[in-house]
Motif scaffolding. Structure first.
Motif, PDB file in Angstrom:
ATOM      1  N   ASN A 260       0.808  -1.220   0.000  1.00  0.00           N
ATOM      2  CA  ASN A 260       0.000   0.000   0.000  1.00  0.00           C
ATOM      3  C   ASN A 260       0.840   1.269   0.000  1.00  0.00           C
ATOM      4  OD1 ASN A 260      -2.519  -1.453   0.204  1.00  0.00           O
ATOM      5  ND2 ASN A 260      -1.895  -1.931   2.285  1.00  0.00           N
ATOM      6  N   GLY A 261       2.144   1.136  -0.153  1.00  0.00           N
ATOM      7  CA  GLY A 261       3.040   2.285  -0.108  1.00  0.00           C
ATOM      8  C   GLY A 261       2.894   3.173  -1.327  1.00  0.00           C
ATOM      9  N   PRO A 262       3.294   4.420  -1.179  1.00  0.00           N
ATOM     10  CA  PRO A 262       3.204   5.349  -2.302  1.00  0.00           C
ATOM     11  C   PRO A 262       4.233   5.002  -3.384  1.00  0.00           C
ATOM     12  CG  PRO A 262       4.415   6.348  -0.497  1.00  0.00           C
ATOM     13  CD  PRO A 262       3.898   5.024   0.011  1.00  0.00           C
ATOM     14  N   ALA A 263       3.886   5.307  -4.622  1.00  0.00           N
ATOM     15  CA  ALA A 263       4.846   5.135  -5.710  1.00  0.00           C
ATOM     16  C   ALA A 263       5.998   6.119  -5.475  1.00  0.00           C
ATOM     17  CB  ALA A 263       4.168   5.409  -7.044  1.00  0.00           C
ATOM     18  N   PRO A 264       7.206   5.784  -5.780  1.00  0.00           N
ATOM     19  CA  PRO A 264       7.640   4.554  -6.431  1.00  0.00           C
ATOM     20  C   PRO A 264       8.096   3.459  -5.468  1.00  0.00           C
ATOM     21  CG  PRO A 264       9.441   6.122  -6.477  1.00  0.00           C
ATOM     22  CD  PRO A 264       8.277   6.800  -5.770  1.00  0.00           C
ATOM     23  N   VAL A 265       7.995   3.682  -4.137  1.00  0.00           N
ATOM     24  CA  VAL A 265       8.476   2.642  -3.213  1.00  0.00           C
ATOM     25  C   VAL A 265       7.453   1.542  -2.972  1.00  0.00           C
ATOM     26  CG1 VAL A 265      10.233   4.010  -2.027  1.00  0.00           C
ATOM     27  CG2 VAL A 265       7.903   3.999  -1.156  1.00  0.00           C
ATOM     28  N   GLY A 266       6.195   1.831  -3.193  1.00  0.00           N
ATOM     29  CA  GLY A 266       5.174   0.811  -3.018  1.00  0.00           C
ATOM     30  C   GLY A 266       5.160  -0.149  -4.200  1.00  0.00           C
ATOM     31  N   TYR A 267       4.906  -1.403  -3.922  1.00  0.00           N
ATOM     32  CA  TYR A 267       4.793  -2.415  -4.978  1.00  0.00           C
ATOM     33  C   TYR A 267       4.075  -3.627  -4.408  1.00  0.00           C
ATOM     34  CZ  TYR A 267       8.621  -5.031  -2.783  1.00  0.00           C
ATOM     35  OH  TYR A 267       9.395  -5.731  -1.900  1.00  0.00           O
ATOM     36  N   ASP A 268       3.604  -4.503  -5.279  1.00  0.00           N
ATOM     37  CA  ASP A 268       2.945  -5.729  -4.855  1.00  0.00           C
ATOM     38  C   ASP A 268       4.010  -6.771  -4.536  1.00  0.00           C
ATOM     39  OD1 ASP A 268       1.494  -8.042  -4.453  1.00  0.00           O
ATOM     40  OD2 ASP A 268       0.505  -8.001  -6.416  1.00  0.00           O
ATOM     41  N   PRO A 269       4.187  -7.131  -3.262  1.00  0.00           N
ATOM     42  CA  PRO A 269       5.241  -8.103  -2.922  1.00  0.00           C
ATOM     43  C   PRO A 269       5.073  -9.464  -3.596  1.00  0.00           C
ATOM     44  CG  PRO A 269       4.460  -6.978  -0.954  1.00  0.00           C
ATOM     45  CD  PRO A 269       3.530  -6.603  -2.071  1.00  0.00           C
ATOM     46  N   ARG A 270       3.881  -9.780  -4.049  1.00  0.00           N
ATOM     47  CA  ARG A 270       3.663 -11.078  -4.697  1.00  0.00           C
ATOM     48  C   ARG A 270       4.401 -11.208  -6.028  1.00  0.00           C
ATOM     49  NH1 ARG A 270       0.049 -14.012  -1.771  1.00  0.00           N
ATOM     50  NH2 ARG A 270      -1.407 -12.826  -0.516  1.00  0.00           N
ATOM     51  N   ILE A 271       4.969 -10.106  -6.544  1.00  0.00           N
ATOM     52  CA  ILE A 271       5.736 -10.214  -7.793  1.00  0.00           C
ATOM     53  C   ILE A 271       7.053 -10.962  -7.575  1.00  0.00           C
ATOM     54  CG2 ILE A 271       4.720  -8.126  -8.804  1.00  0.00           C
ATOM     55  CD1 ILE A 271       7.441  -6.717  -8.217  1.00  0.00           C
ATOM     56  N   ILE A 272       7.462 -11.091  -6.312  1.00  0.00           N
ATOM     57  CA  ILE A 272       8.674 -11.853  -5.996  1.00  0.00           C
ATOM     58  C   ILE A 272       8.280 -13.328  -5.912  1.00  0.00           C
ATOM     59  CG2 ILE A 272      10.575 -12.164  -4.352  1.00  0.00           C
ATOM     60  CD1 ILE A 272      10.437  -9.316  -5.619  1.00  0.00           C
ATOM     61  N   PRO A 273       8.790 -14.170  -6.816  1.00  0.00           N
ATOM     62  CA  PRO A 273       8.355 -15.574  -6.839  1.00  0.00           C
ATOM     63  C   PRO A 273       8.480 -16.288  -5.488  1.00  0.00           C
ATOM     64  CG  PRO A 273       9.610 -15.091  -8.810  1.00  0.00           C
ATOM     65  CD  PRO A 273       9.725 -13.877  -7.908  1.00  0.00           C
ATOM     66  N   ALA A 274       9.533 -16.012  -4.746  1.00  0.00           N
ATOM     67  CA  ALA A 274       9.726 -16.692  -3.452  1.00  0.00           C
ATOM     68  C   ALA A 274       8.632 -16.331  -2.455  1.00  0.00           C
ATOM     69  CB  ALA A 274      11.092 -16.335  -2.869  1.00  0.00           C
ATOM     70  N   TRP A 275       7.935 -15.216  -2.684  1.00  0.00           N
ATOM     71  CA  TRP A 275       6.918 -14.747  -1.738  1.00  0.00           C
ATOM     72  C   TRP A 275       5.495 -15.076  -2.177  1.00  0.00           C
ATOM     73  CZ3 TRP A 275       9.279  -9.193  -1.277  1.00  0.00           C
ATOM     74  CH2 TRP A 275      10.515  -9.288  -0.627  1.00  0.00           C
ATOM     75  N   SER A 276       5.340 -16.010  -3.092  1.00  0.00           N
ATOM     76  CA  SER A 276       3.994 -16.348  -3.570  1.00  0.00           C
ATOM     77  C   SER A 276       3.109 -16.871  -2.449  1.00  0.00           C
ATOM     78  CB  SER A 276       4.074 -17.364  -4.707  1.00  0.00           C
ATOM     79  OG  SER A 276       4.652 -18.581  -4.249  1.00  0.00           O
ATOM     80  N   GLY A 277       3.723 -17.353  -1.365  1.00  0.00           N
ATOM     81  CA  GLY A 277       2.960 -17.842  -0.212  1.00  0.00           C
ATOM     82  C   GLY A 277       2.482 -16.742   0.720  1.00  0.00           C
TER      83      GLY A 277
END
Length: 161
Positions: free
Chosen positions: A106-123
């Protein structure tokens, strides 16, 4: 020498505009190792601290077990630079990991991002491959490009030591 109240907002603004940082740890034999990470910083007017969402790799765990400190360095092509030397704490409890996950999601751009884009964090935030590092700076430095390239102004620095 600046006060924390003077430098923290400027540091956060520059760090968040650059986004990616070189982060160095030191192993038990005093050898440094760097990696590129994506901290998010919080300044509440009194305290400054950062969070790094990361895989709790064996190397990071070993390094931080013997030297619980990191050096965080940002550089932009314009030559704006800032750095923080910090004490570090691991957080692997579900409540903190979920809160840190949400800070990035939920962080502001550009530091915010969807952590699920990291394959290791799909869980998700409670998976074994996701941990949070809390950064408590004890030294900060901010040097806009104009200071280095044109001699305009002076670098800002602060230390709690």
């Amino acid at each position: 020498m600046s006060t924390l109240e003077q430098i923290a907002p400027v540091f956060v603004e520059m760090a968040h505009s650059i986004v990616w940082a070189s982060v160095a740890t030191v192993d038990a034999n005093s050898r440094p190792r760097t990696r590129i990470l994506h901290p998010i910083w919080e300044w509440d007017g009194t305290d400054l601290f950062g969070w790094i969402a990361t895989v709790p790799s064996p190397v990071k765990k070993r390094h931080l077990a013997v030297h619980p400190e990191v050096s965080v360095s940002y550089w932009a092509p314009s030559h704006d630079t800032c750095s923080a030397e910090c004490l570090v704490e691991w957080y692997v409890d579900d409540e903190t990991r979920t809160a840190v996950w949400d800070k990035f999601a939920n962080g502001p751009a550009p530091v915010g991002y969807d952590p699920r884009i990291i394959p290791a964090w799909s869980g998700g935030p409670t998976s074994d491959e996701f941990a949070a590092l809390r950064l408590s700076p004890y030294r900060l430095r901010v040097m806009p490009a104009a200071v280095m390239t044109k001699g305009e102004g002076v670098p800002l620095s602060w230390t709690s030591l």
